[in-house]
Design an enzyme around this catalytic site. Structure first.
Site, mmCIF file in Angstrom:
data_model
loop_
_atom_site.group_PDB
_atom_site.id
_atom_site.type_symbol
_atom_site.label_atom_id
_atom_site.label_comp_id
_atom_site.label_asym_id
_atom_site.label_seq_id
_atom_site.Cartn_x
_atom_site.Cartn_y
_atom_site.Cartn_z
ATOM 1 N N ASP A 1 -4.531 3.928 -3.278
ATOM 2 C CA ASP A 1 -5.964 4.644 -3.371
ATOM 3 C C ASP A 1 -5.273 5.679 -4.064
ATOM 4 O O ASP A 1 -5.832 7.095 -4.166
ATOM 5 C CB ASP A 1 -6.680 4.673 -2.771
ATOM 6 C CG ASP A 1 -8.238 4.654 -2.965
ATOM 7 O OD1 ASP A 1 -8.360 5.018 -4.178
ATOM 8 O OD2 ASP A 1 -9.028 5.029 -2.210
ATOM 9 N N ASP B 1 0.953 -1.247 0.045
ATOM 10 C CA ASP B 1 -0.189 0.065 0.044
ATOM 11 C C ASP B 1 0.955 1.179 -0.098
ATOM 12 O O ASP B 1 1.663 1.028 0.143
ATOM 13 C CB ASP B 1 -0.700 -0.147 1.363
ATOM 14 C CG ASP B 1 -1.789 1.127 1.509
ATOM 15 O OD1 ASP B 1 -2.710 1.919 0.527
ATOM 16 O OD2 ASP B 1 -1.764 1.930 2.384
ATOM 17 N N ASP C 1 -0.084 4.874 1.066
ATOM 18 C CA ASP C 1 0.080 6.285 1.965
ATOM 19 C C ASP C 1 -0.126 5.443 3.426
ATOM 20 O O ASP C 1 -0.704 4.110 3.183
ATOM 21 C CB ASP C 1 -1.266 6.774 1.249
ATOM 22 C CG ASP C 1 -1.292 7.243 0.823
ATOM 23 O OD1 ASP C 1 -0.522 8.330 0.105
ATOM 24 O OD2 ASP C 1 -2.333 8.127 0.088
ATOM 25 N N ASP D 1 -2.210 12.685 -0.222
ATOM 26 C CA ASP D 1 -3.429 13.586 -1.395
ATOM 27 C C ASP D 1 -3.528 14.575 -0.247
ATOM 28 O O ASP D 1 -3.347 15.179 -0.837
ATOM 29 C CB ASP D 1 -4.721 12.118 -1.421
ATOM 30 C CG ASP D 1 -4.511 11.424 -2.406
ATOM 31 O OD1 ASP D 1 -4.109 11.702 -3.139
ATOM 32 O OD2 ASP D 1 -5.572 10.438 -2.293
ATOM 33 N N ASP E 1 -2.507 -0.253 5.668
ATOM 34 C CA ASP E 1 -2.944 -0.198 7.085
ATOM 35 C C ASP E 1 -4.226 1.089 6.617
ATOM 36 O O ASP E 1 -4.924 0.518 8.689
ATOM 37 C CB ASP E 1 -1.807 1.096 7.230
ATOM 38 C CG ASP E 1 -2.833 2.494 6.368
ATOM 39 O OD1 ASP E 1 -3.178 3.079 6.506
ATOM 40 O OD2 ASP E 1 -2.280 2.407 4.919
#
Length: 479
Positions: free
Chosen positions: A377, A288, A290, A299, A453
Protein backbone atom coordinates in the site's frame (compact mmCIF):
# COMPACT_ATOMS: atom_id res chain seq x y z
CA UNK A 1 -35.35 -48.17 -17.54
CA UNK A 2 -37.07 -45.12 -19.04
CA UNK A 3 -37.44 -45.03 -22.83
CA UNK A 4 -35.05 -42.09 -23.13
CA UNK A 5 -32.43 -43.89 -21.03
CA UNK A 6 -32.84 -47.05 -23.12
CA UNK A 7 -32.39 -45.09 -26.33
CA UNK A 8 -29.20 -43.49 -25.03
CA UNK A 9 -27.85 -46.78 -23.71
CA UNK A 10 -28.33 -48.48 -27.07
CA UNK A 11 -27.11 -45.54 -29.13
CA UNK A 12 -30.56 -44.90 -30.67
CA UNK A 13 -30.70 -41.21 -29.83
CA UNK A 14 -33.46 -39.19 -31.42
CA UNK A 15 -33.01 -35.47 -32.10
CA UNK A 16 -33.82 -33.29 -29.14
CA UNK A 17 -37.22 -31.67 -29.08
CA UNK A 18 -35.97 -28.11 -28.71
CA UNK A 19 -39.38 -26.97 -27.54
CA UNK A 20 -38.79 -28.93 -24.33
CA UNK A 21 -35.67 -26.95 -23.52
CA UNK A 22 -35.34 -23.82 -21.44
CA UNK A 23 -33.10 -21.22 -23.09
CA UNK A 24 -31.25 -18.62 -21.05
CA UNK A 25 -28.47 -16.08 -21.47
CA UNK A 26 -25.59 -15.76 -19.00
CA UNK A 27 -23.07 -12.97 -18.59
CA UNK A 28 -19.68 -14.25 -19.78
CA UNK A 29 -17.80 -11.07 -18.88
CA UNK A 30 -16.29 -8.30 -21.03
CA UNK A 31 -19.62 -7.68 -22.74
CA UNK A 32 -20.00 -11.29 -23.95
CA UNK A 33 -23.07 -13.49 -23.47
CA UNK A 34 -23.18 -17.28 -23.44
CA UNK A 35 -26.35 -19.04 -24.57
CA UNK A 36 -27.43 -22.03 -22.47
CA UNK A 37 -30.25 -24.53 -23.04
CA UNK A 38 -31.30 -26.77 -20.18
CA UNK A 39 -33.82 -29.58 -19.88
CA UNK A 40 -35.61 -28.67 -16.63
CA UNK A 41 -38.04 -31.58 -16.84
CA UNK A 42 -35.22 -34.06 -17.59
CA UNK A 43 -37.26 -35.26 -20.53
CA UNK A 44 -34.32 -37.05 -22.08
CA UNK A 45 -32.91 -38.74 -19.01
CA UNK A 46 -29.61 -36.90 -18.73
CA UNK A 47 -29.43 -37.46 -14.97
CA UNK A 48 -27.54 -34.56 -13.31
CA UNK A 49 -26.37 -33.02 -16.58
CA UNK A 50 -29.71 -31.67 -17.68
CA UNK A 51 -29.84 -28.48 -15.63
CA UNK A 52 -27.70 -25.46 -14.80
CA UNK A 53 -26.21 -25.76 -11.31
CA UNK A 54 -25.38 -22.65 -9.31
CA UNK A 55 -21.60 -23.07 -9.31
CA UNK A 56 -21.20 -22.78 -13.07
CA UNK A 57 -22.19 -19.08 -13.40
CA UNK A 58 -19.94 -18.23 -10.45
CA UNK A 59 -16.98 -19.98 -12.07
CA UNK A 60 -17.63 -18.09 -15.31
CA UNK A 61 -17.74 -14.78 -13.43
CA UNK A 62 -14.56 -15.56 -11.50
CA UNK A 63 -12.51 -16.62 -14.50
CA UNK A 64 -13.65 -13.75 -16.72
CA UNK A 65 -12.89 -11.20 -14.01
CA UNK A 66 -9.59 -12.67 -12.81
CA UNK A 67 -7.78 -13.99 -15.88
CA UNK A 68 -6.44 -11.43 -18.34
CA UNK A 69 -8.46 -11.63 -21.54
CA UNK A 70 -5.34 -12.32 -23.55
CA UNK A 71 -4.61 -15.35 -21.39
CA UNK A 72 -7.98 -16.88 -22.27
CA UNK A 73 -7.43 -16.23 -25.95
CA UNK A 74 -4.31 -18.34 -25.88
CA UNK A 75 -5.56 -21.13 -23.63
CA UNK A 76 -6.54 -24.73 -24.23
CA UNK A 77 -9.36 -25.55 -21.83
CA UNK A 78 -11.10 -28.76 -20.82
CA UNK A 79 -14.29 -28.78 -18.75
CA UNK A 80 -14.91 -31.99 -16.81
CA UNK A 81 -18.46 -33.13 -16.10
CA UNK A 82 -19.59 -30.22 -18.24
CA UNK A 83 -23.32 -31.01 -18.22
CA UNK A 84 -24.61 -28.12 -20.34
CA UNK A 85 -21.11 -26.86 -21.12
CA UNK A 86 -21.83 -23.37 -19.82
CA UNK A 87 -18.34 -22.74 -18.39
CA UNK A 88 -16.40 -24.08 -21.37
CA UNK A 89 -18.66 -22.37 -23.89
CA UNK A 90 -18.26 -19.05 -22.07
CA UNK A 91 -14.47 -19.29 -22.26
CA UNK A 92 -14.69 -20.22 -25.94
CA UNK A 93 -16.36 -16.85 -26.52
CA UNK A 94 -13.18 -15.29 -25.09
CA UNK A 95 -11.11 -17.09 -27.70
CA UNK A 96 -10.08 -20.22 -25.81
CA UNK A 97 -9.81 -23.58 -27.57
CA UNK A 98 -12.29 -25.60 -25.49
CA UNK A 99 -13.19 -29.26 -25.04
CA UNK A 100 -16.39 -29.87 -23.06
CA UNK A 101 -16.64 -33.42 -21.72
CA UNK A 102 -19.17 -35.62 -19.99
CA UNK A 103 -20.82 -39.04 -20.12
CA UNK A 104 -22.17 -40.39 -23.42
CA UNK A 105 -25.75 -39.64 -22.37
CA UNK A 106 -24.99 -35.92 -22.20
CA UNK A 107 -23.49 -35.54 -25.65
CA UNK A 108 -26.57 -34.42 -27.53
CA UNK A 109 -27.41 -31.57 -25.20
CA UNK A 110 -23.72 -30.61 -25.01
CA UNK A 111 -23.50 -30.44 -28.80
CA UNK A 112 -26.65 -28.39 -29.03
CA UNK A 113 -25.35 -25.88 -26.47
CA UNK A 114 -22.04 -25.66 -28.32
CA UNK A 115 -23.90 -24.90 -31.54
CA UNK A 116 -25.69 -21.97 -29.87
CA UNK A 117 -22.42 -20.06 -29.54
CA UNK A 118 -21.92 -19.63 -33.31
CA UNK A 119 -19.35 -20.91 -35.77
CA UNK A 120 -16.55 -18.52 -34.86
CA UNK A 121 -15.75 -20.25 -31.55
CA UNK A 122 -13.61 -23.35 -31.02
CA UNK A 123 -15.60 -25.93 -29.03
CA UNK A 124 -15.11 -29.68 -29.18
CA UNK A 125 -17.61 -32.04 -27.54
CA UNK A 126 -15.97 -35.19 -26.21
CA UNK A 127 -17.13 -38.25 -24.29
CA UNK A 128 -15.02 -38.75 -21.18
CA UNK A 129 -15.57 -41.27 -18.41
CA UNK A 130 -13.53 -40.45 -15.31
CA UNK A 131 -10.87 -42.98 -14.44
CA UNK A 132 -10.59 -44.40 -17.94
CA UNK A 133 -7.75 -43.60 -20.38
CA UNK A 134 -7.98 -40.14 -21.91
CA UNK A 135 -9.52 -39.96 -25.39
CA UNK A 136 -6.74 -37.64 -26.54
CA UNK A 137 -3.19 -38.66 -27.30
CA UNK A 138 0.08 -36.76 -26.99
CA UNK A 139 -0.22 -32.99 -27.09
CA UNK A 140 -3.96 -33.31 -27.61
CA UNK A 141 -4.33 -33.80 -23.84
CA UNK A 142 -2.05 -30.88 -22.90
CA UNK A 143 -4.61 -28.42 -21.56
CA UNK A 144 -3.79 -25.14 -19.82
CA UNK A 145 -6.97 -25.01 -17.74
CA UNK A 146 -8.80 -27.99 -16.24
CA UNK A 147 -12.20 -26.82 -15.03
CA UNK A 148 -15.20 -28.25 -13.25
CA UNK A 149 -18.25 -27.10 -11.31
CA UNK A 150 -20.53 -29.03 -8.93
CA UNK A 151 -18.51 -32.20 -9.48
CA UNK A 152 -18.31 -33.49 -5.90
CA UNK A 153 -21.77 -34.94 -5.33
CA UNK A 154 -20.93 -38.66 -5.10
CA UNK A 155 -17.98 -39.93 -3.05
CA UNK A 156 -17.68 -43.02 -5.25
CA UNK A 157 -16.65 -40.73 -8.11
CA UNK A 158 -13.87 -38.94 -6.22
CA UNK A 159 -11.05 -41.43 -7.04
CA UNK A 160 -11.85 -41.68 -10.77
CA UNK A 161 -12.21 -37.90 -11.01
CA UNK A 162 -8.80 -37.40 -9.40
CA UNK A 163 -7.33 -40.09 -11.63
CA UNK A 164 -8.51 -38.20 -14.70
CA UNK A 165 -7.06 -34.95 -13.35
CA UNK A 166 -3.74 -36.72 -12.74
CA UNK A 167 -3.69 -38.00 -16.30
CA UNK A 168 -4.32 -34.51 -17.63
CA UNK A 169 -1.60 -32.93 -15.48
CA UNK A 170 0.84 -35.57 -16.67
CA UNK A 171 0.49 -34.07 -20.16
CA UNK A 172 1.00 -30.51 -18.89
CA UNK A 173 2.43 -30.14 -15.37
CA UNK A 174 1.76 -26.39 -15.54
CA UNK A 175 -1.98 -26.88 -16.01
CA UNK A 176 -4.29 -25.05 -13.63
CA UNK A 177 -7.09 -27.04 -11.97
CA UNK A 178 -9.96 -24.75 -10.94
CA UNK A 179 -13.21 -26.06 -9.45
CA UNK A 180 -16.35 -24.28 -8.25
CA UNK A 181 -18.03 -26.31 -5.53
CA UNK A 182 -20.88 -25.63 -3.09
CA UNK A 183 -19.82 -25.74 0.54
CA UNK A 184 -21.74 -28.85 1.56
CA UNK A 185 -20.91 -32.19 3.18
CA UNK A 186 -19.95 -34.00 0.00
CA UNK A 187 -17.49 -31.28 -0.92
CA UNK A 188 -15.79 -31.49 2.46
CA UNK A 189 -15.46 -35.26 2.03
CA UNK A 190 -13.67 -34.73 -1.28
CA UNK A 191 -10.56 -33.02 0.03
CA UNK A 192 -9.24 -35.79 2.32
CA UNK A 193 -9.47 -38.08 -0.72
CA UNK A 194 -7.64 -35.48 -2.81
CA UNK A 195 -4.88 -35.25 -0.19
CA UNK A 196 -4.51 -39.03 -0.19
CA UNK A 197 -4.14 -38.92 -3.98
CA UNK A 198 -1.36 -36.33 -3.84
CA UNK A 199 -3.13 -32.96 -4.01
CA UNK A 200 -3.57 -29.84 -1.92
CA UNK A 201 -5.96 -26.98 -2.43
CA UNK A 202 -6.53 -23.27 -1.99
CA UNK A 203 -9.86 -21.45 -1.69
CA UNK A 204 -9.46 -18.55 -4.12
CA UNK A 205 -12.89 -17.03 -3.54
CA UNK A 206 -15.96 -17.51 -1.40
CA UNK A 207 -19.32 -16.50 -2.83
CA UNK A 208 -22.48 -16.15 -0.75
CA UNK A 209 -25.73 -15.69 -2.66
CA UNK A 210 -29.19 -15.26 -1.22
CA UNK A 211 -30.65 -17.61 -3.85
CA UNK A 212 -28.21 -20.46 -3.01
CA UNK A 213 -28.59 -22.83 -0.09
CA UNK A 214 -24.82 -23.24 0.23
CA UNK A 215 -21.98 -20.76 -0.28
CA UNK A 216 -19.93 -21.46 -3.39
CA UNK A 217 -16.16 -21.74 -3.14
CA UNK A 218 -13.72 -21.43 -6.02
CA UNK A 219 -10.88 -23.89 -5.42
CA UNK A 220 -7.46 -24.27 -6.93
CA UNK A 221 -6.27 -27.87 -6.81
CA UNK A 222 -2.47 -28.20 -6.85
CA UNK A 223 -0.20 -31.27 -6.90
CA UNK A 224 1.47 -31.77 -3.56
CA UNK A 225 5.26 -31.94 -3.44
CA UNK A 226 6.80 -34.25 -0.82
CA UNK A 227 9.99 -32.21 -0.14
CA UNK A 228 8.36 -29.37 1.80
CA UNK A 229 11.25 -29.03 4.25
CA UNK A 230 11.95 -25.52 3.00
CA UNK A 231 8.47 -24.28 3.88
CA UNK A 232 8.48 -26.12 7.20
CA UNK A 233 11.89 -24.76 8.12
CA UNK A 234 10.92 -21.22 7.15
CA UNK A 235 7.95 -21.31 9.51
CA UNK A 236 9.98 -22.96 12.29
CA UNK A 237 12.74 -20.33 12.07
CA UNK A 238 10.32 -17.41 11.92
CA UNK A 239 8.28 -18.78 14.79
CA UNK A 240 4.51 -18.58 15.02
CA UNK A 241 4.70 -14.82 14.50
CA UNK A 242 7.38 -12.21 13.91
CA UNK A 243 8.01 -10.04 16.99
CA UNK A 244 7.81 -6.32 16.41
CA UNK A 245 11.29 -5.64 17.74
CA UNK A 246 13.32 -7.83 15.39
CA UNK A 247 11.50 -8.45 12.10
CA UNK A 248 14.55 -8.29 9.88
CA UNK A 249 16.59 -11.08 11.45
CA UNK A 250 13.62 -13.43 11.83
CA UNK A 251 12.33 -12.90 8.28
CA UNK A 252 15.85 -13.18 6.87
CA UNK A 253 16.49 -16.43 8.75
CA UNK A 254 13.16 -17.85 7.59
CA UNK A 255 13.85 -17.02 3.95
CA UNK A 256 17.38 -18.40 4.22
CA UNK A 257 15.89 -21.64 5.54
CA UNK A 258 13.51 -21.71 2.58
CA UNK A 259 16.34 -21.20 0.08
CA UNK A 260 18.55 -23.80 1.74
CA UNK A 261 15.95 -26.57 1.51
CA UNK A 262 14.65 -26.00 -1.99
CA UNK A 263 15.80 -28.54 -4.57
CA UNK A 264 17.86 -27.45 -7.55
CA UNK A 265 15.76 -29.48 -9.99
CA UNK A 266 12.43 -31.28 -10.25
CA UNK A 267 12.32 -34.42 -8.15
CA UNK A 268 10.27 -37.57 -7.88
CA UNK A 269 6.63 -38.31 -8.67
CA UNK A 270 3.96 -36.23 -7.03
CA UNK A 271 2.07 -39.30 -5.87
CA UNK A 272 3.08 -42.89 -5.48
CA UNK A 273 -0.35 -43.78 -6.80
CA UNK A 274 0.37 -42.00 -10.05
CA UNK A 275 4.06 -42.22 -10.94
CA UNK A 276 3.39 -40.61 -14.35
CA UNK A 277 2.55 -37.22 -12.88
CA UNK A 278 5.73 -35.14 -12.66
CA UNK A 279 6.56 -32.80 -9.83
CA UNK A 280 8.05 -29.32 -10.10
CA UNK A 281 8.67 -27.36 -6.92
CA UNK A 282 7.61 -23.80 -7.65
CA UNK A 283 7.26 -21.29 -4.82
CA UNK A 284 5.63 -17.86 -4.81
CA UNK A 285 6.93 -15.57 -2.08
CA UNK A 286 4.70 -12.56 -1.45
CA UNK A 287 6.19 -9.61 0.40
CA UNK A 288 4.24 -6.87 2.04
CA UNK A 289 6.56 -3.86 2.06
CA UNK A 290 6.24 -1.50 5.04
CA UNK A 291 7.26 -3.16 8.31
CA UNK A 292 7.72 -6.47 6.46
CA UNK A 293 10.44 -6.08 3.84
CA UNK A 294 11.63 -2.69 5.12
CA UNK A 295 12.00 -1.80 8.79
CA UNK A 296 9.62 1.15 8.88
CA UNK A 297 6.64 2.76 7.20
CA UNK A 298 8.10 4.16 3.98
CA UNK A 299 5.28 6.72 3.65
CA UNK A 300 5.73 8.39 7.02
CA UNK A 301 9.52 7.96 6.82
CA UNK A 302 9.66 10.05 3.64
CA UNK A 303 7.20 12.63 4.99
CA UNK A 304 9.37 13.07 8.09
CA UNK A 305 12.57 13.30 6.05
CA UNK A 306 10.98 16.07 3.97
CA UNK A 307 9.87 17.92 7.10
CA UNK A 308 6.22 17.75 6.08
CA UNK A 309 4.84 15.99 9.18
CA UNK A 310 2.78 19.08 10.27
CA UNK A 311 0.86 19.08 6.97
CA UNK A 312 0.47 15.30 7.17
CA UNK A 313 -1.00 15.51 10.69
CA UNK A 314 -3.39 18.30 9.70
CA UNK A 315 -4.60 16.47 6.59
CA UNK A 316 -4.99 13.22 8.56
CA UNK A 317 -7.76 14.86 10.61
CA UNK A 318 -9.95 15.37 7.53
CA UNK A 319 -8.93 12.71 5.02
CA UNK A 320 -10.11 9.13 5.52
CA UNK A 321 -8.20 7.20 2.83
CA UNK A 322 -4.47 6.64 3.28
CA UNK A 323 -3.69 6.95 -0.44
CA UNK A 324 -5.40 10.33 -0.68
CA UNK A 325 -3.66 11.40 2.53
CA UNK A 326 -0.26 10.56 1.06
CA UNK A 327 -1.10 12.20 -2.26
CA UNK A 328 -2.10 15.46 -0.58
CA UNK A 329 0.77 15.33 1.92
CA UNK A 330 3.37 14.91 -0.83
CA UNK A 331 1.76 17.76 -2.77
CA UNK A 332 2.04 19.90 0.38
CA UNK A 333 5.66 18.82 0.84
CA UNK A 334 6.46 20.28 -2.57
CA UNK A 335 4.33 23.40 -2.26
CA UNK A 336 4.97 24.34 1.38
CA UNK A 337 8.34 22.78 2.21
CA UNK A 338 10.18 22.98 -1.12
CA UNK A 339 10.57 19.24 -1.55
CA UNK A 340 12.00 18.52 -5.00
CA UNK A 341 11.92 15.28 -6.96
CA UNK A 342 15.56 14.66 -6.07
CA UNK A 343 14.79 15.16 -2.37
CA UNK A 344 11.83 12.77 -2.47
CA UNK A 345 13.84 10.06 -4.23
CA UNK A 346 16.72 10.48 -1.80
CA UNK A 347 14.39 10.23 1.18
CA UNK A 348 12.89 7.03 -0.21
CA UNK A 349 16.33 5.49 -0.71
CA UNK A 350 17.12 6.10 2.95
CA UNK A 351 14.27 3.91 4.27
CA UNK A 352 15.95 1.24 6.45
CA UNK A 353 16.28 -2.20 4.92
CA UNK A 354 18.25 -4.82 6.83
CA UNK A 355 21.32 -6.27 5.06
CA UNK A 356 20.12 -9.69 6.24
CA UNK A 357 16.83 -9.25 4.40
CA UNK A 358 18.64 -8.02 1.29
CA UNK A 359 20.83 -11.11 1.29
CA UNK A 360 17.86 -13.40 1.95
CA UNK A 361 15.97 -11.95 -1.03
CA UNK A 362 19.00 -12.51 -3.25
CA UNK A 363 19.55 -16.06 -1.99
CA UNK A 364 15.92 -17.05 -2.48
CA UNK A 365 16.01 -15.57 -5.97
CA UNK A 366 19.16 -17.54 -6.70
CA UNK A 367 17.42 -20.83 -5.91
CA UNK A 368 15.77 -20.66 -9.34
CA UNK A 369 12.39 -22.01 -8.26
CA UNK A 370 11.02 -19.06 -6.27
CA UNK A 371 9.17 -16.08 -7.71
CA UNK A 372 9.05 -13.03 -5.43
CA UNK A 373 6.42 -10.30 -5.68
CA UNK A 374 5.53 -7.25 -3.63
CA UNK A 375 1.96 -6.35 -2.68
CA UNK A 376 2.09 -2.98 -0.98
CA UNK A 377 0.00 0.00 0.00
CA UNK A 378 3.03 2.27 -0.43
CA UNK A 379 3.68 3.63 -3.95
CA UNK A 380 5.67 2.73 -7.03
CA UNK A 381 8.31 5.47 -6.75
CA UNK A 382 9.23 4.68 -3.14
CA UNK A 383 9.49 0.95 -3.84
CA UNK A 384 11.46 1.42 -7.06
CA UNK A 385 13.96 3.67 -5.30
CA UNK A 386 14.44 1.35 -2.33
CA UNK A 387 14.89 -1.73 -4.53
CA UNK A 388 17.37 0.14 -6.73
CA UNK A 389 19.33 1.35 -3.70
CA UNK A 390 19.97 -2.27 -2.73
CA UNK A 391 20.27 -3.77 -6.27
CA UNK A 392 17.13 -5.88 -5.81
CA UNK A 393 15.15 -4.94 -8.95
CA UNK A 394 15.96 -8.18 -10.76
CA UNK A 395 14.99 -10.33 -7.78
CA UNK A 396 11.37 -9.16 -7.75
CA UNK A 397 9.09 -10.50 -10.47
CA UNK A 398 6.25 -8.01 -10.02
CA UNK A 399 5.35 -5.04 -7.83
CA UNK A 400 1.68 -4.27 -7.18
CA UNK A 401 1.20 -0.95 -5.44
CA UNK A 402 -0.28 2.51 -5.84
CA UNK A 403 1.12 4.15 -9.00
CA UNK A 404 2.97 7.41 -8.44
CA UNK A 405 4.31 10.02 -10.86
CA UNK A 406 5.95 13.42 -10.53
CA UNK A 407 3.66 16.15 -11.84
CA UNK A 408 4.31 19.88 -11.61
CA UNK A 409 7.16 19.24 -9.20
CA UNK A 410 5.22 17.08 -6.75
CA UNK A 411 4.89 13.31 -6.38
CA UNK A 412 1.23 12.40 -6.91
CA UNK A 413 -0.16 9.03 -5.83
CA UNK A 414 -3.29 7.35 -7.21
CA UNK A 415 -5.14 4.19 -6.11
CA UNK A 416 -3.91 0.79 -7.27
CA UNK A 417 -7.49 -0.37 -7.89
CA UNK A 418 -10.39 1.98 -8.48
CA UNK A 419 -13.18 -0.42 -7.54
CA UNK A 420 -12.29 -3.88 -6.26
CA UNK A 421 -15.60 -4.62 -4.48
CA UNK A 422 -13.92 -6.71 -1.77
CA UNK A 423 -16.27 -7.72 1.03
CA UNK A 424 -13.54 -8.08 3.67
CA UNK A 425 -11.58 -5.27 5.34
CA UNK A 426 -9.40 -4.17 2.43
CA UNK A 427 -8.89 -0.42 1.95
CA UNK A 428 -10.71 1.26 -0.93
CA UNK A 429 -7.58 1.60 -3.04
CA UNK A 430 -6.37 -2.00 -3.02
CA UNK A 431 -7.51 -5.60 -2.47
CA UNK A 432 -4.40 -7.74 -2.17
CA UNK A 433 -6.58 -10.85 -2.21
CA UNK A 434 -7.80 -10.28 -5.75
CA UNK A 435 -4.30 -9.48 -6.94
CA UNK A 436 -3.08 -12.73 -5.38
CA UNK A 437 -5.91 -14.62 -7.11
CA UNK A 438 -4.58 -13.53 -10.48
CA UNK A 439 -1.00 -14.39 -9.54
CA UNK A 440 -2.04 -17.89 -8.44
CA UNK A 441 -3.92 -18.44 -11.70
CA UNK A 442 -0.96 -17.30 -13.80
CA UNK A 443 1.60 -19.58 -12.17
CA UNK A 444 1.47 -23.21 -11.05
CA UNK A 445 2.77 -22.64 -7.53
CA UNK A 446 3.20 -25.67 -5.32
CA UNK A 447 3.74 -23.42 -2.29
CA UNK A 448 3.10 -19.82 -1.30
CA UNK A 449 4.98 -17.98 1.45
CA UNK A 450 3.24 -14.76 2.52
CA UNK A 451 5.10 -12.18 4.63
CA UNK A 452 2.90 -9.44 6.07
CA UNK A 453 1.95 -7.41 9.10
CA UNK A 454 -1.26 -5.41 8.56
CA UNK A 455 -4.98 -5.93 8.29
CA UNK A 456 -4.90 -5.58 4.50
CA UNK A 457 -2.78 -8.76 4.49
CA UNK A 458 -5.66 -10.78 5.93
CA UNK A 459 -7.62 -10.95 2.68
CA UNK A 460 -4.84 -12.51 0.57
CA UNK A 461 -4.02 -14.96 3.35
CA UNK A 462 -7.55 -16.38 3.15
CA UNK A 463 -6.58 -17.62 -0.35
CA UNK A 464 -3.86 -19.89 1.02
CA UNK A 465 -4.18 -23.53 1.93
CA UNK A 466 -2.32 -26.58 3.26
CA UNK A 467 1.35 -26.48 2.26
CA UNK A 468 1.48 -22.67 2.18
CA UNK A 469 2.99 -20.53 4.94
CA UNK A 470 2.18 -17.16 6.52
CA UNK A 471 4.96 -15.25 8.28
CA UNK A 472 2.88 -12.74 10.24
CA UNK A 473 3.93 -10.08 12.73
CA UNK A 474 2.69 -10.72 16.25
CA UNK A 475 2.08 -7.04 16.98
CA UNK A 476 1.10 -4.21 14.65
CA UNK A 477 3.69 -1.41 14.85
CA UNK A 478 2.84 2.22 15.42
CA UNK A 479 3.32 4.59 12.48
Amino acid sequence: MAMAELMHATGMVEPLAHSELCHMTLDAGHGLKVQVASDPCNSWGYALGHTLWSSAPELITFLAATLPEGRLRRSRVVELGAGLGAVGNALALHGADVSVTDLPACMELLRYNASLQGKAVHIKVQELIWGEPLPWGGDGAAFDLILGSDLCYDSDLFPPLLNTICQLIAHNPAAQVIMALPDRGETREFFPVAVAEGFRWRVLRRVVRNDCVHPIHIYQLVPACPPTAGITSAVAVAGPAMPVGSPASRVASAMEALAAHLPDSPVGPVSAKDPQMPEQVNVLTVWDFDWSMVDDNSDTWVIDKLGARPSFDTLKETLVGWTELMDQSLAAAAADYGATEQMVRAAARSVPLSPDVVQAIKDVYGSGCVQQVILSDANSVFIEEILAAHQLQGCIMEVHTNPAVFKDGALRVSPCQADHACELICPDNMCKGKILERLLLEGSYTHVVYIGDGRNDLCPCTRLGPGDAILARSQYPDG
